[in-house]
Write a protein that holds these residues in place. Sequence first.
Motif, PDB file in Angstrom:
ATOM      1  N   ARG A   1      18.293  64.050  62.377  1.00  0.00           N
ATOM      2  CA  ARG A   1      18.809  64.644  63.615  1.00  0.00           C
ATOM      3  C   ARG A   1      18.348  63.833  64.823  1.00  0.00           C
ATOM      4  O   ARG A   1      19.121  63.527  65.726  1.00  0.00           O
ATOM      5  N   ILE A   2      17.062  63.455  64.831  1.00  0.00           N
ATOM      6  CA  ILE A   2      16.514  62.663  65.930  1.00  0.00           C
ATOM      7  C   ILE A   2      17.238  61.322  66.018  1.00  0.00           C
ATOM      8  O   ILE A   2      17.622  60.877  67.106  1.00  0.00           O
ATOM      9  N   ALA A   3      17.475  60.676  64.892  1.00  0.00           N
ATOM     10  CA  ALA A   3      18.160  59.385  64.885  1.00  0.00           C
ATOM     11  C   ALA A   3      19.596  59.546  65.369  1.00  0.00           C
ATOM     12  O   ALA A   3      20.099  58.695  66.123  1.00  0.00           O
ATOM     13  N   LYS A   4      20.261  60.629  64.967  1.00  0.00           N
ATOM     14  CA  LYS A   4      21.635  60.874  65.408  1.00  0.00           C
ATOM     15  C   LYS A   4      21.682  61.062  66.918  1.00  0.00           C
ATOM     16  O   LYS A   4      22.542  60.495  67.599  1.00  0.00           O
ATOM     17  N   LEU A   5      20.764  61.839  67.464  1.00  0.00           N
ATOM     18  CA  LEU A   5      20.730  62.067  68.900  1.00  0.00           C
ATOM     19  C   LEU A   5      20.377  60.782  69.665  1.00  0.00           C
ATOM     20  O   LEU A   5      20.893  60.534  70.750  1.00  0.00           O
ATOM     21  N   ARG A   6      19.514  59.972  69.077  1.00  0.00           N
ATOM     22  CA  ARG A   6      19.127  58.715  69.707  1.00  0.00           C
ATOM     23  C   ARG A   6      20.296  57.735  69.724  1.00  0.00           C
ATOM     24  O   ARG A   6      20.560  57.074  70.729  1.00  0.00           O
ATOM     25  N   ASP A   7      21.018  57.659  68.606  1.00  0.00           N
ATOM     26  CA  ASP A   7      22.103  56.690  68.477  1.00  0.00           C
ATOM     27  C   ASP A   7      23.387  57.147  69.156  1.00  0.00           C
ATOM     28  O   ASP A   7      24.245  56.332  69.474  1.00  0.00           O
ATOM     29  N   ASN A   8      23.556  58.460  69.354  1.00  0.00           N
ATOM     30  CA  ASN A   8      24.748  59.020  69.993  1.00  0.00           C
ATOM     31  C   ASN A   8      24.298  59.972  71.101  1.00  0.00           C
ATOM     32  O   ASN A   8      24.355  61.184  70.932  1.00  0.00           O
ATOM     33  N   PRO A   9      23.875  59.454  72.244  1.00  0.00           N
ATOM     34  CA  PRO A   9      23.284  60.305  73.281  1.00  0.00           C
ATOM     35  C   PRO A   9      24.253  61.299  73.896  1.00  0.00           C
ATOM     36  O   PRO A   9      23.828  62.266  74.509  1.00  0.00           O
ATOM     37  N   ASN A  10      25.556  61.126  73.737  1.00  0.00           N
ATOM     38  CA  ASN A  10      26.527  62.039  74.314  1.00  0.00           C
ATOM     39  C   ASN A  10      26.884  63.191  73.381  1.00  0.00           C
ATOM     40  O   ASN A  10      27.761  63.990  73.701  1.00  0.00           O
ATOM     41  N   THR A  11      26.250  63.278  72.254  1.00  0.00           N
ATOM     42  CA  THR A  11      26.513  64.342  71.299  1.00  0.00           C
ATOM     43  C   THR A  11      26.048  65.672  71.883  1.00  0.00           C
ATOM     44  O   THR A  11      24.908  65.808  72.291  1.00  0.00           O
ATOM     45  N   ASN A  12      26.955  66.630  71.933  1.00  0.00           N
ATOM     46  CA  ASN A  12      26.597  67.968  72.412  1.00  0.00           C
ATOM     47  C   ASN A  12      26.168  68.828  71.240  1.00  0.00           C
ATOM     48  O   ASN A  12      26.900  68.957  70.268  1.00  0.00           O
TER      49      ASN A  12
END
Length: 61
Positions: A40-51
């Motif tokens: 989850r942390i990696a996803k948020l880091r790699d896609n900062p616009n993810t809501n």
Amino acid sequence: MQLDNLDKHYVSDITKFLNELQHELPLSASQKKEIAKHQRIAKLRDNPNTNEEGSDLWEGF
């Protein structure tokens, strides 16, 4: 002693054994939770616009 002759990729017998054991045993519940957390942390880091649902921290700015 010359540093050029050192084996920099040496892996001890105990490390080899522990690596094999780690691959044979199933993951515990806490290990699965930790993996999910870091994914989850990696996803948020790699896609900062993810809501994310439920996150209204920056709403209204």
